[in-house]
Design an enzyme around this catalytic site. Structure first.
Site, mmCIF file in Angstrom:
data_model
loop_
_atom_site.group_PDB
_atom_site.id
_atom_site.type_symbol
_atom_site.label_atom_id
_atom_site.label_comp_id
_atom_site.label_asym_id
_atom_site.label_seq_id
_atom_site.Cartn_x
_atom_site.Cartn_y
_atom_site.Cartn_z
ATOM 1 N N GLY A 171 0.828 -1.197 0.000
ATOM 2 C CA GLY A 171 0.000 0.000 0.000
ATOM 3 C C GLY A 171 0.865 1.252 0.000
ATOM 4 C CB THR A 172 4.039 2.024 1.755
ATOM 5 O OG1 THR A 172 3.496 1.767 3.049
ATOM 6 C CG2 THR A 172 5.030 3.169 1.829
ATOM 7 C CG ASN A 175 -4.658 3.930 9.446
ATOM 8 O OD1 ASN A 175 -4.983 4.941 8.838
ATOM 9 N ND2 ASN A 175 -3.595 3.887 10.217
ATOM 10 C CB CYS A 185 6.627 4.279 23.311
ATOM 11 S SG CYS A 185 7.507 4.748 24.784
#
Ligand code: PLP
Length: 391
Positions: free
Chosen positions: A77-78, A156, A330
């Protein structure tokens, strides 16, 4: 991994990636060790592989309601997103503006950032509290300098569905080109590109029960697109590189299954998702749903839990064998809440404590019931440890 009552892994992270079912992997198997020829070769052995790729192209086209010649196989997809944006801009050098939204996947937003650094005007449309766009604002922004509008089909993180067909019509009426990142939509929402004004559409195999490493860029006939991988003549010269044959075969089969089963399966998935979501919202105090409840993918639920961190919830779910994901990442010791939830104005304390459950046709009611039982226990335990809760 097993849970405390010997249940198998409960996989509620299907927007991250999906299981490849046996029907798909069996179809792929011969293309590793037996039918390993190069589809570009002149011999009969290679010709068999080329024929199988043609079949896959047809299977994908059937799911999308388009012509097989409009399908370009990519690696992800990228890649499809990058290729759509850069490929359109390369053919419209005199136009210097691109319009997108603040809640796109990084596969679109990072390309837009690079374009901005190169002097393009990039407009990132805002969303409201429900995660929806203001189409009036979009209309105002499209001008003669606009080379491309790129707006995702479904988000998403929250599952929020944008009115993409309406957007495509608007963009067309203004004389610009429209691309949609439909990575999360294909296989979950029925599409018919022959009846739509979408010019380019990205999809990714591993989000619809095909393997990782294969994607598609749909390019409507007549849409000008610069080739994005240079080399051999594969994909009609639009995307060079020897094809990922097993991946393409798997994607074809997954699309065939999706075309057959999507409607009934999605209804079943929606019921399971709603049962899970309603019970969590009812049984866990200070929890809230993120995103437009009605215009949403049937499999996705994004819930915020005030005063606790999403990561802590994930770790505890993991101990029970339950896989979900959190909207935070994070980074260097500080927790950055999701750009999607921030764009929707979700309060900081709630954005930090967000969890995404994303289901698939392989989930069961038993798994949902088990998670419903565990969630209040997890939330209560973490709240007791939270420095933000004084009660
Ligand atoms: N676009 C959306 C909306 C996605 O959810 C994803 C993956 O999560 C991508 C693009 C990237 O797809 P891939 O993993 O195939 O590169």
């Amino acid at each position: 991994m097993t849970t405390d009552n010997k249940m198998k892994t409960i996989y509620f992270d299907n927007n991250a990636t999906t299981k490849v079912p046996e029907e798909v992997s069996e179809e792929m198997k011969p293309f590793f060790c037996e039918l390993y020829g190069n589809p570009s070769s002149m011999h009969t052995f290679g010709g068999q592989i080329a024929a199988r790729i043609r079949k896959s192209r047809q299977q994908v086209a059937n799911l999308l309601g388009c012509d097989p010649a409009e399908i370009i196989f990519t690696s992800s997809g990228t890649e499809s997103d990058n290729a759509a944006i850069n490929g359109v801009l390369a053919t419209a050098a005199h136009k210097r503006k691109i319009i997108t939204s603040r809640v796109e996947h990084p596969a679109v937003l990072s390309v837009c950032k690079q374009l901005k650094d190169r002097g393009y005007t990039v407009v990132e449309l805002e969303v409201d509290k429900q995660g929806q766009l203001d189409l009036g604002e979009l209309e105002k922004q499209i001008d003669d300098d606009t080379a491309l509008v790129s707006i995702m089909y479904a988000n998403n993180e929250t599952g929020v569905i944008f009115p993409v067909e309406q957007i495509a019509e608007l963009v067309k009426s203004k004389g610009s080109i429209f691309h949609t990142d439909a990575v999360q939509a294909v296989g979950k929402i029925p599409l018919n590109l022959s009846k739509s004004n979408i010019d380019l559409l990205s999809l990714s195999g591993h989000k619809l029960h095909a393997p990782k490493g294969v994607g598609v860029l749909y390019v409507r006939k007549g849409t000008r697109l610069s080739p994005f991988m240079l080399g051999g003549h594969q994909e009609a010269g639009r995307r060079a590189g020897t094809e990922n044959v097993p991946g393409i075969v798997g994607l074809g089969k997954a699309c065939e299954l999706a075309a057959k089963n999507t409607k009934e399966e999605n209804e079943r998935v929606r019921k399971l998702r709603d049962k899970l979501e309603n019970a969590i919202l009812k049984n866990c105090p200070d929890s809230m749903l993120n995103g437009d409840k009605d215009n949403r993918l049937p499999n996705t639920s994004n819930i915020s839990f005030e005063y606790i961190e999403g990561e802590s919830i994930l770790l505890m779910l993991d101990k029970f064998g339950i896989c979900a994901s959190s909207g935070s990442a994070c980074t260097s010791g500080s927790l950055e809440p999701s750009h999607v939830l921030r764009a929707m104005g979700v309060p900081f304390t709630a954005a930090h404590g967000s969890i995404r459950f994303s289901l698939s046709r392989y989930n069961t009611e038993k798994e949902v019931d088990y998670t419903i039982e565990k969630m209040p226990e997890i939330v209560n335990k973490l709240r007791k440890l939270s420095p933000f809760v004084t009660k």
